[in-house]
Design an enzyme around this catalytic site. Sequence first.
Site, PDB file in Angstrom:
ATOM      1  N   TYR A  16     -21.532  62.508-116.712  1.00  0.00           N
ATOM      2  CA  TYR A  16     -20.191  62.840-116.572  1.00  0.00           C
ATOM      3  C   TYR A  16     -19.769  61.978-115.197  1.00  0.00           C
ATOM      4  O   TYR A  16     -18.760  61.628-115.226  1.00  0.00           O
ATOM      5  CB  TYR A  16     -19.928  64.039-116.906  1.00  0.00           C
ATOM      6  N   GLU A  38      -9.962  71.103-119.556  1.00  0.00           N
ATOM      7  CA  GLU A  38      -9.849  71.461-118.324  1.00  0.00           C
ATOM      8  C   GLU A  38      -9.184  73.220-118.423  1.00  0.00           C
ATOM      9  O   GLU A  38      -9.452  74.052-117.571  1.00  0.00           O
ATOM     10  CB  GLU A  38      -8.942  70.703-117.196  1.00  0.00           C
ATOM     11  N   TRP A  46     -17.584  74.169-115.280  1.00  0.00           N
ATOM     12  CA  TRP A  46     -17.460  72.807-116.069  1.00  0.00           C
ATOM     13  C   TRP A  46     -18.790  72.455-116.754  1.00  0.00           C
ATOM     14  O   TRP A  46     -18.772  71.916-118.028  1.00  0.00           O
ATOM     15  CB  TRP A  46     -17.158  71.608-115.120  1.00  0.00           C
TER      16      TRP A  46
END
Length: 187
Positions: A16, A38, A46
């Site tokens: 990512y 988000e 995350w």
Amino acid sequence: MYRCSWSNSNQLMQTYHDKEWGIPSKDDRYLFEMLSLEGAQAGLSWQIVLSKRANYHEAFHNFDIEYCASLTDADLLAIKENHGVIKHLAKLQSVRNNARVLLEVQKTYGSFAAYIWSYVDHIPYQNEWQSEDQVPAQTELSSQISKDLKKKGFKFVGPVTIYSFMQAVGMVNDHVTNCICYEPVGK
């Protein structure tokens, strides 16, 4: 080769970081996806969200904005129960809500990208952080965007969430200067 240290926990995070984080995007579907993810992250890591990303894609039809806007309460309960997503109902409801508001923004501004990128004059900010402890969690700009998004009716768009969104979609380059991605993202 140095990478921002947050990406070193596993291959998913590293991929990512290397292939997506901070690369400027003006694609409304992708922007909606990142705003949704988000928002799902609020209060979580995350890494947890990324590990469930494929499930979110399946549940929300690849974050098709019109599909998400049309979801019913029953659909959202089914997603909560039958998909490996974060089980927070208000966060799931925010995907539908935000899709509906985003469609209105598109009508007004032509695209969500045109609206959101106007905050940085359509050019990413190139920060020059020497170490990761210099990178802020939020800024005056993320607070301003957050207030405006909330005024428009968006949910789960606090200033910290919005700054993370800005980093993710490349509105700001927050790779540290010695990271392998700093210069490529900055071009």
